[in-house]
Design a protein around this motif. Structure first.
Motif, PDB file in Angstrom:
ATOM      1  N   PRO A  98       0.752  -1.227  -0.274  1.00  0.00           N
ATOM      2  CA  PRO A  98      -0.028  -0.170  -0.469  1.00  0.00           C
ATOM      3  C   PRO A  98       0.992   1.367   0.201  1.00  0.00           C
ATOM      4  O   PRO A  98       0.491   2.056  -0.704  1.00  0.00           O
ATOM      5  N   GLU A  99       2.056   0.923   1.170  1.00  0.00           N
ATOM      6  CA  GLU A  99       3.081   2.214   0.787  1.00  0.00           C
ATOM      7  C   GLU A  99       3.459   2.553  -0.294  1.00  0.00           C
ATOM      8  O   GLU A  99       3.282   3.798  -1.384  1.00  0.00           O
ATOM      9  N   ALA A 100       4.206   1.761  -1.533  1.00  0.00           N
ATOM     10  CA  ALA A 100       4.439   2.087  -2.389  1.00  0.00           C
ATOM     11  C   ALA A 100       3.118   2.269  -3.718  1.00  0.00           C
ATOM     12  O   ALA A 100       3.626   3.480  -4.821  1.00  0.00           O
ATOM     13  N   GLN A 101       1.989   1.928  -3.671  1.00  0.00           N
ATOM     14  CA  GLN A 101       0.836   2.726  -4.547  1.00  0.00           C
ATOM     15  C   GLN A 101       0.321   3.516  -4.069  1.00  0.00           C
ATOM     16  O   GLN A 101       0.504   4.308  -4.939  1.00  0.00           O
ATOM     17  N   ALA A 102       0.561   4.021  -2.939  1.00  0.00           N
ATOM     18  CA  ALA A 102       0.739   5.509  -2.900  1.00  0.00           C
ATOM     19  C   ALA A 102       1.045   6.454  -3.410  1.00  0.00           C
ATOM     20  O   ALA A 102       0.981   7.110  -4.088  1.00  0.00           O
ATOM     21  N   SER A 130       1.115   6.449 -12.607  1.00  0.00           N
ATOM     22  CA  SER A 130      -0.169   6.352 -12.329  1.00  0.00           C
ATOM     23  C   SER A 130      -0.721   5.422 -11.645  1.00  0.00           C
ATOM     24  O   SER A 130       0.504   4.594 -10.888  1.00  0.00           O
ATOM     25  N   ARG A 131      -1.717   4.856 -10.376  1.00  0.00           N
ATOM     26  CA  ARG A 131      -1.872   4.124  -9.234  1.00  0.00           C
ATOM     27  C   ARG A 131      -1.854   2.793 -10.165  1.00  0.00           C
ATOM     28  O   ARG A 131      -2.765   2.472 -11.023  1.00  0.00           O
ATOM     29  N   PRO A 132      -0.991   2.080  -9.180  1.00  0.00           N
ATOM     30  CA  PRO A 132      -0.866   0.483 -10.117  1.00  0.00           C
ATOM     31  C   PRO A 132      -1.913  -0.111  -8.985  1.00  0.00           C
ATOM     32  O   PRO A 132      -2.617   0.128  -7.593  1.00  0.00           O
ATOM     33  N   ALA A 133      -2.380  -1.629  -9.518  1.00  0.00           N
ATOM     34  CA  ALA A 133      -2.734  -2.144  -9.019  1.00  0.00           C
ATOM     35  C   ALA A 133      -2.156  -3.092  -7.734  1.00  0.00           C
ATOM     36  O   ALA A 133      -1.144  -3.384  -8.352  1.00  0.00           O
ATOM     37  N   LEU A 134      -2.913  -3.082  -7.002  1.00  0.00           N
ATOM     38  CA  LEU A 134      -2.077  -3.985  -6.084  1.00  0.00           C
ATOM     39  C   LEU A 134      -2.797  -5.172  -5.470  1.00  0.00           C
ATOM     40  O   LEU A 134      -4.233  -6.048  -5.676  1.00  0.00           O
ATOM     41  N   ASP A 135      -1.992  -6.444  -5.579  1.00  0.00           N
ATOM     42  CA  ASP A 135      -2.395  -7.903  -5.801  1.00  0.00           C
ATOM     43  C   ASP A 135      -2.068  -9.146  -4.535  1.00  0.00           C
ATOM     44  O   ASP A 135      -1.509  -8.369  -3.786  1.00  0.00           O
ATOM     45  N   TRP A 136      -3.833  -8.166  -3.581  1.00  0.00           N
ATOM     46  CA  TRP A 136      -3.719  -8.548  -2.277  1.00  0.00           C
ATOM     47  C   TRP A 136      -3.003 -10.484  -2.217  1.00  0.00           C
ATOM     48  O   TRP A 136      -2.084 -10.571  -1.265  1.00  0.00           O
ATOM     49  N   PRO A 137      -3.415 -11.564  -3.375  1.00  0.00           N
ATOM     50  CA  PRO A 137      -2.914 -12.253  -3.010  1.00  0.00           C
ATOM     51  C   PRO A 137      -1.528 -12.369  -3.086  1.00  0.00           C
ATOM     52  O   PRO A 137      -1.033 -13.124  -2.635  1.00  0.00           O
ATOM     53  N   ALA A 151      -6.642   0.092   5.866  1.00  0.00           N
ATOM     54  CA  ALA A 151      -7.366   1.406   6.202  1.00  0.00           C
ATOM     55  C   ALA A 151      -7.282   1.603   4.007  1.00  0.00           C
ATOM     56  O   ALA A 151      -8.206   0.953   3.953  1.00  0.00           O
ATOM     57  N   ARG A 152      -5.963   1.449   4.582  1.00  0.00           N
ATOM     58  CA  ARG A 152      -5.368   1.379   2.784  1.00  0.00           C
ATOM     59  C   ARG A 152      -5.862  -0.172   1.590  1.00  0.00           C
ATOM     60  O   ARG A 152      -6.090  -0.169   1.098  1.00  0.00           O
ATOM     61  N   MET A 153      -6.331  -0.927   2.560  1.00  0.00           N
ATOM     62  CA  MET A 153      -6.677  -2.594   1.877  1.00  0.00           C
ATOM     63  C   MET A 153      -7.798  -2.386   2.201  1.00  0.00           C
ATOM     64  O   MET A 153      -9.100  -3.610   1.689  1.00  0.00           O
TER      65      MET A 153
END
Length: 452
Positions: free
Chosen positions: A57-61, A70-77, A187-189
């Motif tokens: 989440p840090e790198a995404q923000a 632009s905002r990259p996708a975050l792959d939770w798995p 919260a960021r997730m």
């Protein structure tokens, strides 16, 4: 019959690992006792998994605020899987084998003192005796006395850093670094987060401005911070979650309650009282300036009642092990870094202005808006935010405190850590040459603003 060693280390967290490695390298016949996993709380349920989870989440923000990205996708798995790699899938067999290859006897089980002169420990059906015993048994989370809490889903740091799915709603009880970091991550997730803080602000041990910064960051993430509020009771919700009744009469319905309410020194069950070794009212084992609790008995890290930081445990272990090996070391742990891994990071060291005043120090303070003063925040971020503050003793002309809120603050705060620990004269610091453009330049800006 007892198995005899030169030294036995009880607890294989970071402090215990540093101690046993140093003692073995020094030629001592050593044993390492661990009731769970080699690597301890930090490696499996604390620092390592939490910082791994926070990084995505840090790198995404951050990417959103970098020119051209632009905002990259975050792959939770994928993030979850990498977390599992970082905690070795809770498998320490490789670590056990490495220690055994290096001549350390690894004993799995709970240790209890059964004698002294020499110190003697029972671990299962084995009895270990040694001239030196190093206790590195860490700490356990404190569970608040809230009626009904045992009937609802509750996470400590262990469950929170081992989670498989992100809950929809979570109540975090506490306002310290653990609660702030976990609230920030959840919260960021996409979790609906509420922090219940008994005191009037977050990060109560720090300068009030850092609590304000933490609240601002959490609010920006969509979290709700309720200060001066406590849960009066808990009961199961109809959907398998929890309903918390607050002390102002409101009710809060969540999927899980996350505890960030502090930790208790891990001395319970060691049998210290049976061998005449007292602990204090918190269960902590007091030590002298060599980390010695009694002749031949040493303690490092959380179990001593000092702040529960991995870096302090490792420092204590170096002091204790070196002393055992005949080197002169004196514990000096009053000044150490304190970092909250939010985005941006919150870092501090030394005294706050209130602590300096209570100590009778005539203090000068200077606070710098890093984005207004420096180029680096603008090359790093299109919407930079950051502050750095220094606190100086006018009479001695040395720094006694510092804090920063900025990207990588946990890295560059060490400029102030060393300056305070070594009592580097401010005149020497003013003659420094800082790399351009870096956040470290902020120290010179703040130093020049001190009214000494």
């Amino acid at each position: 019959m007892s198995e005899v060693f030169d030294a036995v280390v009880v607890g294989a967290g970071p402090g215990g690992e540093v101690a046993v490695s140093r003692l073995a390298a020094g030629g001592l016949r050593t044993a390492l006792v661990e009731k769970e996993l080699i690597g301890g709380e930090c490696g499996y349920y604390g620092c390592i998994p939490s910082k791994t989870l926070l990084r995505g989440p840090e790198a995404q923000a951050q990417a959103e605020r970098v020119a051209g990205l632009s905002r990259p996708a975050l792959d939770w798995p994928a993030l979850r899987d990498y977390r599992d790699v970082m905690v070795r899938h809770h498998d320490d067999s490789r670590q056990v084998e490495e220690y055994r290859k290096n001549g350390v006897e690894v004993v799995k089980g709970s240790a209890r003192f059964v004698g002294r002169d020499p110190w003697t420990l029972a671990v299962g059906d084995r009895v270990l005796a040694a001239e030196h015993v190093v206790l590195a048994t860490g700490s356990q989370p404190v569970r608040p006395d809230i009626p009904g809490l045992d009937r609802v889903p509750v996470w400590t740091n262990r469950e929170a850093t081992s989670l498989r799915e992100i809950p929809g709603r979570a109540a975090l009880i506490g306002g310290g670094p653990v609660a702030v970091e976990l609230g920030h991550f959840l919260a960021r997730m996409g979790c609906e987060v509420t922090l219940l803080v008994r005191g009037e602000r977050l990060l109560a041990r720090e300068d009030p401005r850092l609590g304000e910064e933490a609240a601002r960051l959490l609010s920006a993430d969509g979290a709700t911070v309720l200060t001066g509020r406590q849960a009066r009771s808990a009961r199961p919700s109809g959907s398998g979650g929890a309903v918390l009744e607050l002390d102002d009469g409101r009710e809060l319905t969540v999927d899980v309650v996350v505890l960030g309410t502090g930790r208790r020194p891990g001395t319970a069950g060691l049998g210290l009282e049976d061998v005449g070794v007292p602990v204090d009212v918190r269960g902590a084992l007091p030590v002298d300036d060599r980390c010695r609790a009694a002749p031949g008995l040493w303690a490092v890290g959380d179990v001593t009642g000092r702040p529960a930081f991995t870096h302090l445990a490792k420092y204590h272990a170096r002091v204790a092990a070196d002393t055992i090996l005949g080197k002169r070391r004196v514990r000096n742990d009053a000044v150490h870094p304190r970092v909250v891994f939010t985005e941006p990071e919150i870092a501090a060291v030394g005294m706050t202005p209130a602590e300096a005043e209570r100590a009778g120090i005539d203090a000068a303070e200077a606070t710098v808006d890093l984005a207004a003063a420096l180029a680096r925040p603008w090359t790093f971020d299109t919407e930079p935010h950051g502050r750095l503050s220094l606190l100086a003793d006018r009479e001695r002309r040395v720094l006694v405190g510092a804090w920063a809120v900025a990207p990588m603050a946990g890295e560059f705060i060490h400029y102030a850590v060393l300056a305070i620990r070594a009592a580097v004269p401010i005149d020497v610091l003013l003659d420094d040459i800082a790399q351009f453009p870096t956040y470290s330049e902020g120290f010179l800006n703040a130093l020049e603003q001190l009214e000494l």
